[in-house]
Write an enzyme that holds these catalytic residues in place. Structure first.
Site, PDB file in Angstrom:
ATOM      1  N   HIS A  92       0.845  -1.204   0.000  1.00 36.82           N
ATOM      2  CA  HIS A  92       0.000   0.000   0.000  1.00 36.82           C
ATOM      3  C   HIS A  92       0.878   1.250   0.000  1.00 36.82           C
ATOM      4  O   HIS A  92       0.692   2.162  -0.829  1.00 36.82           O
ATOM      5  CB  HIS A  92      -0.907  -0.026   1.231  1.00 36.82           C
ATOM      6  CG  HIS A  92      -1.675   1.242   1.461  1.00 36.82           C
ATOM      7  ND1 HIS A  92      -3.036   1.311   1.322  1.00 36.82           N
ATOM      8  CD2 HIS A  92      -1.281   2.492   1.840  1.00 36.82           C
ATOM      9  CE1 HIS A  92      -3.452   2.536   1.575  1.00 36.82           C
ATOM     10  NE2 HIS A  92      -2.394   3.275   1.912  1.00 36.82           N
ATOM     11  N   GLU A  93       1.811   1.289   0.929  1.00 42.62           N
ATOM     12  CA  GLU A  93       2.702   2.450   1.012  1.00 42.62           C
ATOM     13  C   GLU A  93       3.619   2.524  -0.203  1.00 42.62           C
ATOM     14  O   GLU A  93       3.980   3.622  -0.662  1.00 42.62           O
ATOM     15  CB  GLU A  93       3.527   2.386   2.300  1.00 42.62           C
ATOM     16  CG  GLU A  93       2.699   2.425   3.568  1.00 42.62           C
ATOM     17  CD  GLU A  93       1.866   3.684   3.690  1.00 42.62           C
ATOM     18  OE1 GLU A  93       2.274   4.736   3.138  1.00 42.62           O
ATOM     19  OE2 GLU A  93       0.794   3.632   4.325  1.00 42.62           O
TER      20      GLU A  93
ATOM     21  N   HIS B 110       1.933   4.455  -2.941  1.00 38.03           N
ATOM     22  CA  HIS B 110       2.103   5.909  -2.792  1.00 38.03           C
ATOM     23  C   HIS B 110       3.489   6.341  -3.266  1.00 38.03           C
ATOM     24  O   HIS B 110       3.635   7.336  -3.987  1.00 38.03           O
ATOM     25  CB  HIS B 110       1.936   6.314  -1.322  1.00 38.03           C
ATOM     26  CG  HIS B 110       0.544   6.151  -0.793  1.00 38.03           C
ATOM     27  ND1 HIS B 110      -0.569   6.574  -1.474  1.00 38.03           N
ATOM     28  CD2 HIS B 110       0.084   5.623   0.378  1.00 38.03           C
ATOM     29  CE1 HIS B 110      -1.653   6.320  -0.759  1.00 38.03           C
ATOM     30  NE2 HIS B 110      -1.278   5.744   0.370  1.00 38.03           N
TER      31      HIS B 110
ATOM     32  N   ASP C  63     -16.928 -27.724 -20.986  1.00 35.78           N
ATOM     33  CA  ASP C  63     -15.873 -27.191 -21.855  1.00 35.78           C
ATOM     34  C   ASP C  63     -16.420 -26.189 -22.863  1.00 35.78           C
ATOM     35  O   ASP C  63     -16.003 -26.142 -24.029  1.00 35.78           O
ATOM     36  CB  ASP C  63     -15.143 -28.329 -22.584  1.00 35.78           C
ATOM     37  CG  ASP C  63     -14.463 -29.289 -21.638  1.00 35.78           C
ATOM     38  OD1 ASP C  63     -14.025 -28.827 -20.566  1.00 35.78           O
ATOM     39  OD2 ASP C  63     -14.383 -30.490 -21.954  1.00 35.78           O
TER      40      ASP C  63
END
Length: 401
Positions: free
Chosen positions: A22-23, A26, A206
């Site tokens: 997450h960081e 940024h 299929d």
């Protein structure tokens, strides 16, 4: 017990990796736009080690719960040095700041999708829509007045095996029975129970629709009124997981991601009304499995899933947590990223309106005026975390063995 502890540790590690990425979202977008990133650290507390590469310091903290990315000038209150000022974040265009602020949540969505894709190609995705996909074809069907008699795996001479004899296979999706469409497994049950003798059954296999003829026997089964009744049975069990090939899994995982994002948002809207049930659970009430859980509770469930060999539950929970964190972080509330995005666009709309009136753009928003609101949100958020952690310790949600 050792396997359980390993599962808890593995789930906690998954959370730490999610937060670290997450960081990183940024950081990478900020660097791509030319903003100055001072520091990128995983964890909090005392520094275990760090190193500098270029203008950014990278490091690991002692408490592996979270992390941070220090971008120069993220708000106007952030003190910047003269050499940082031209590259301060608040000086960049609104859309660039928005991308950087939203990149953390976007990373969670991508991680959730990747986890779902890995599930799809290895074990399948949860059959949340109750699609009539066959997981297992029984060697025989039999009547009985109890579940033990009906589910006895030992077949007797003469016991019919209608689905097996007709060529129904695991992975088939039964789309109709006797001309009646069966969009869900419940529809399939109704159609089969009302059938008798040779019956056309269409299956999707299929990518092709095939027509099979199943000789449906009538067997004795317990009735809702307490007696017995004669119903049709063919000997198939529903799939809780839907398998995908590597290519089909892309579309399947993308569609499932969309469904989960909608469901996560709905659960988030229900969040406040479920808090009283958490309080009741703390004081001895039965824990509702739909009540919110903390990172502690999620890790415990992850440990139980590994202990019981339910890796699909482990991965599904990890994906769900990423989607929840991603959406929650975009709420327009400070100190969440969504709050910073809201302030950024407030400045943009305000300056546009000022321009229409012939005025110069206003200065950056004074965050000190928002401190009281931010403090209230932090206190409420902290209280919710404390309640859920307490409930997850004294009265945790458990998986059924």
């Amino acid at each position: 017990m050792l396997v359980y502890i390993l599962g808890v540790a593995l789930f906690a590690l998954g959370i730490c990796v999610s937060v670290a990425l997450h960081e990183a979202g940024h950081m990478l977008t900020a660097k791509a736009f030319g903003m100055k990133v001072r520091r990128y650290f995983v964890g909090f507390g005392p520094t275990i080690f760090s190193f500098r590469r270029g203008e950014t310091e990278y490091g690991l903290k002692a408490i592996p719960l979270g992390g941070f990315c220090d971008i120069a000038g993220m708000t106007a209150l952030d003190e910047v040095t003269p050499d940082e000022a031209p590259r301060a974040m608040y000086r960049f265009k609104t859309w660039k700041r928005t991308v950087v602020l939203a990149a953390g949540s976007f990373t969670h969505f991508v991680l959730g999708f990747i986890v779902l894709y890995l599930m799809a190609i290895t074990m399948g995705l949860p059959n949340l829509t109750n699609k009539p996909v066959v997981d297992e074809v029984s060697q025989c069907v039999r009547g009985g007045t109890t579940a033990e008699e009906i589910n006895n795996p030992v077949c007797q001479p003469g016991d019919p095996a209608p689905a097996l004899a007709a060529g129904v296979q695991a992975g088939d999706e039964i789309v109709s029975v006797g001309g009646t469409p069966t969009p869900e497994w419940s529809d399939l049950l109704v159609a089969v129970q009302g059938a008798s003798g040779p019956t056309e059954v269409q299956v999707l296999r299929d990518g092709e629709t095939r027509t099979l003829t199943v000789d449906v026997p009538r067997v004795t089964r317990p009735a809702d009124n307490g007696g017995t009744e004669q119903v049709g049975a063919i000997g198939v069990a529903p799939a809780s997981l839907l398998p995908y090939g590597p290519v089909a899994a892309l579309g399947g995982s993308l569609s499932f991601t969309g469904d989960m994002l909608v469901e996560t948002w709905n659960r988030l809207l229900e969040f406040p009304e479920r808090i009283p049930a958490v309080v009741e659970a703390i004081f001895g009430g039965e824990r509702d499995p739909n009540t919110p859980v903390s990172v502690v509770g999620a890790s415990r469930i992850g440990g139980e899933a590994v202990e019981q060999g339910l890796w699909e539950v482990f991965l599904f929970l990890l994906a769900s947590l990423n989607f929840f964190v991603g959406i929650f972080n975009l709420l327009p509330l400070l100190p969440l990223d969504g709050g910073h995005i809201a302030v950024t666009w407030y400045e943009r709309v305000r300056d546009w309106l000022r321009k229409l009136r012939g005025k110069v753009p206003g200065g950056p928003v004074d965050y000190t005026k928002l401190n009281a609101v931010t403090a209230v949100i932090v206190v409420i958020g902290g209280a919710v975390v404390l309640l859920t952690v307490t409930a997850d310790i004294v009265n945790p949600i458990r998986l059924s063995p």
